[in-house]
Motif scaffolding. Structure first.
Motif, short mmCIF file in Angstrom:
data_model
loop_
_atom_site.label_atom_id
_atom_site.label_comp_id
_atom_site.label_asym_id
_atom_site.label_seq_id
_atom_site.Cartn_x
_atom_site.Cartn_y
_atom_site.Cartn_z
N GLY A 15 0.84 -1.22 0.01
CA GLY A 15 -0.04 0.11 -0.19
C GLY A 15 0.87 1.13 0.03
N SER A 16 2.22 1.12 -0.48
CA SER A 16 2.89 2.38 -0.40
C SER A 16 2.24 3.43 -1.49
CB SER A 16 4.40 1.90 -0.85
OG SER A 16 5.34 3.02 -1.42
N SER A 17 2.35 4.59 -0.89
CA SER A 17 1.91 5.54 -2.04
C SER A 17 3.04 5.75 -2.95
CB SER A 17 1.50 7.07 -1.21
OG SER A 17 2.70 7.63 -0.46
N PHE A 18 4.44 5.65 -2.76
CA PHE A 18 5.30 5.79 -3.65
C PHE A 18 5.35 4.57 -4.63
CE2 PHE A 18 6.74 8.48 -0.13
CZ PHE A 18 6.78 9.72 -0.87
N LEU A 23 5.30 -6.47 -4.46
CA LEU A 23 4.20 -7.52 -4.13
C LEU A 23 2.76 -7.22 -4.69
CD1 LEU A 23 5.43 -9.25 -0.95
CD2 LEU A 23 5.87 -9.73 -3.29
N ARG A 24 2.62 -5.82 -5.01
CA ARG A 24 1.47 -5.41 -5.67
C ARG A 24 1.19 -6.15 -7.20
NH1 ARG A 24 0.47 0.28 -6.55
NH2 ARG A 24 1.42 0.42 -4.46
N ASP A 25 2.50 -6.68 -7.57
CA ASP A 25 2.61 -7.27 -9.01
C ASP A 25 2.54 -8.68 -9.03
OD1 ASP A 25 3.50 -8.31 -11.28
OD2 ASP A 25 4.58 -6.81 -11.83
N PRO A 26 1.44 -9.30 -9.42
CA PRO A 26 1.12 -10.83 -9.21
C PRO A 26 2.42 -11.64 -9.85
CG PRO A 26 -0.66 -9.65 -10.32
CD PRO A 26 0.47 -8.68 -10.33
N SER A 27 3.10 -11.16 -10.85
CA SER A 27 4.31 -11.94 -11.35
C SER A 27 5.30 -11.96 -10.24
CB SER A 27 4.76 -11.30 -12.58
OG SER A 27 5.72 -10.24 -12.45
N LEU A 28 5.38 -11.03 -9.44
CA LEU A 28 6.47 -10.69 -8.37
C LEU A 28 5.87 -11.53 -7.25
CD1 LEU A 28 7.82 -7.36 -9.07
CD2 LEU A 28 8.83 -9.48 -9.72
N ARG A 29 4.61 -11.41 -7.02
CA ARG A 29 4.31 -12.51 -5.80
C ARG A 29 4.44 -14.07 -5.94
NH1 ARG A 29 -0.44 -9.02 -6.20
NH2 ARG A 29 -1.68 -10.54 -6.90
N PHE A 322 11.13 -1.76 -3.91
CA PHE A 322 12.24 -1.31 -4.74
C PHE A 322 12.38 0.19 -4.62
CE2 PHE A 322 13.89 0.29 -8.85
CZ PHE A 322 15.00 -0.61 -8.95
N ALA A 323 13.35 0.75 -4.16
CA ALA A 323 13.44 2.09 -3.92
C ALA A 323 14.86 2.59 -4.94
CB ALA A 323 13.96 2.64 -2.50
N ARG A 366 9.48 -0.72 -13.36
CA ARG A 366 8.35 -0.85 -14.18
C ARG A 366 6.99 -1.21 -13.24
NH1 ARG A 366 11.02 -2.98 -18.62
NH2 ARG A 366 10.21 -4.84 -18.23
N ALA A 367 7.63 -2.43 -12.51
CA ALA A 367 6.43 -2.88 -11.54
C ALA A 367 6.09 -1.90 -10.40
CB ALA A 367 7.04 -4.30 -10.87
N THR A 368 6.82 -0.86 -10.16
CA THR A 368 6.58 0.26 -9.12
C THR A 368 5.73 1.17 -9.81
OG1 THR A 368 8.54 1.11 -9.47
CG2 THR A 368 8.47 -0.74 -7.97
N ARG A 369 5.68 1.37 -11.10
CA ARG A 369 4.87 2.42 -11.61
C ARG A 369 3.50 1.95 -12.11
NH1 ARG A 369 9.47 5.28 -15.53
NH2 ARG A 369 10.77 5.91 -14.18
N ARG A 370 3.10 0.75 -11.95
CA ARG A 370 1.76 0.34 -12.27
C ARG A 370 0.60 0.82 -11.28
NH1 ARG A 370 3.32 -6.00 -13.77
NH2 ARG A 370 4.74 -5.42 -15.50
#
Length: 370
Positions: A15-18, A23-29, A322-323, A366-370
């Motif tokens: 739930g990070s606002s950034f 783990l919001r990405d199913p392929s990384l979960r 991923f920061a 890219r995963a953190t930009r979805r």
């Protein structure tokens, strides 16, 4: 009691606002869920939820898919959450119950309870047949292995992060953590800070408050460098002169000992020293102490052991965020690279595995930009 294989994961920040929570990405979960499916017990070692940036309903909406899938992977087994600083709200019902039932008696190194109140009850429902337990401020995983998120180390870190500065401010006003401390001494300093941060998030003001500091950190770390060479030179000069002066002022005002060195080596050393001091003051008598919090997995191969005063060893289980400030283009995965799981068997030292080392930087970005 039979053999118990324990998997330990820390700092998901769901739930990070950034949008740094991978783990919001199913392929990384998927690789994480496949890995922990072999565990008899899963420990989520703090900062599982990011409750200090967005209102609770938005965080829970973002976190729900992970917990539902985790419940399927861990069906019939225990999931144990050890709250940290960003999800300290999960510990509040337990802390309140201890205060009522024990009359303010010290919490100790481990206190377990069922999931009560929100958001713990929602997580328990999503986990289905997996059994959720809350333990705070840490948990004994074996007679000789203690695990805690590690947020108490903010009272000892030399890194002038905003939370460390807030802790120093409270200690300046109301007294420091004593040399022989209890967990109650740390809660006295840090619990007001966490309550204030959570309140800002629920009011919708936290994102506005954290955006300037996030932008400043990216510029200091070099990830958002100005393109114009004149501007780059001006920024370097401002950093070179501004940071030492600011840190000097903070130390003078708060009677603190912050360090103006923000290099990777200095940040690492600050975290190790603070965790060591925390274990010493709480007199944690363990062969192995496992933390998260700093997002810096270790010790890495070739670093040598991180030794504790009593002869034990310190371990950090890393993170799943991923920061970009810590991952520059063209550099191989380092100790801040996300995707780590720590395994603990009935005997022997903890063993850390990396699940995302083969994933390219751009895929994670890219995963953190979805």
């Amino acid at each position: 009691m039979g053999r118990v294989r324990t998997a330990i994961v820390s700092d998901l920040h769901l739930g990070s606002s950034f949008s740094e929570d991978l783990l919001r990405d199913p392929s990384l979960r998927r690789p994480l869920l496949e890995e922990v499916a072999a565990a008899d017990r899963l420990v989520l070692l703090g900062d599982v939820l990011e409750l200090r940036e967005l209102p609770l309903p938005r965080v829970l909406d973002a976190a729900r898919p992970f917990f539902e899938e985790l419940g399927e992977a861990m069906s019939g087994r225990e999931v144990l959450i050890v709250p940290g600083n960003h999800d300290h709200r999960l510990a509040e019902p337990l802390l309140e119950r201890v205060a009522i039932e024990q009359g303010g008696k010290n919490l100790g190194l481990e206190h377990r309870g069922p999931p009560t109140g929100e958001p713990a009850s929602a997580i328990a429902a999503w986990l289905g047949d997996a059994e959720l337990t809350i333990s705070y401020p840490g948990v004994w995983l074996r007679d000789d292995v203690y695990a805690t998120h590690g947020h108490y180390m903010d009272c000892h870190m030399s890194l002038p992060r905003i939370e460390c500065v807030a802790a120093a401010t409270v200690m300046r006003a109301f007294g420091p953590v004593p040399d022989r401390a209890t967990t109650g001494d740390y809660e006295r300093v840090l619990r007001p800070v966490y309550g204030f941060s959570y309140g800002l998030a629920q009011s919708g003001l936290a994102r506005r408050a954290t955006r300037p500091s996030e932008g400043a950190w990216r510029r200091i770390s070099g990830t958002d460098r100005p393109r114009n060479p004149v501007h780059r030179a001006a920024l370097r000069a401002a950093i070179a002169g501004g940071i030492p002066a600011t840190v000097w002022t903070l130390n003078r005002m708060l009677r603190a000992d912050f360090d103006a060195d923000l290099s990777g080596a200095a940040i690492t050393r600050s975290g190790i020293d603070a965790a060591t001091e925390l274990a010493r003051r709480l007199e944690v008598d363990a062969a192995h102490v496992i933390t998260g919090h700093t997002h810096r997995a270790g010790p890495e191969a070739g670093e040598g052991e991180w030794s504790l005063p009593g002869g034990g060893r310190l371990h950090n289980t890393g993170s799943w965020i991923f920061a970009s400030a810590f991952h520059h283009p063209g550099t191989p995965p380092g100790p801040y690279w996300p995707g780590t799981v720590t395994w603990l068997e009935d005997e022997g030292a903890p063993r850390r595995v990396r699940l995302l080392n083969e994933r390219p930087r751009e895929e994670l970005r890219r995963a953190t930009r979805r």
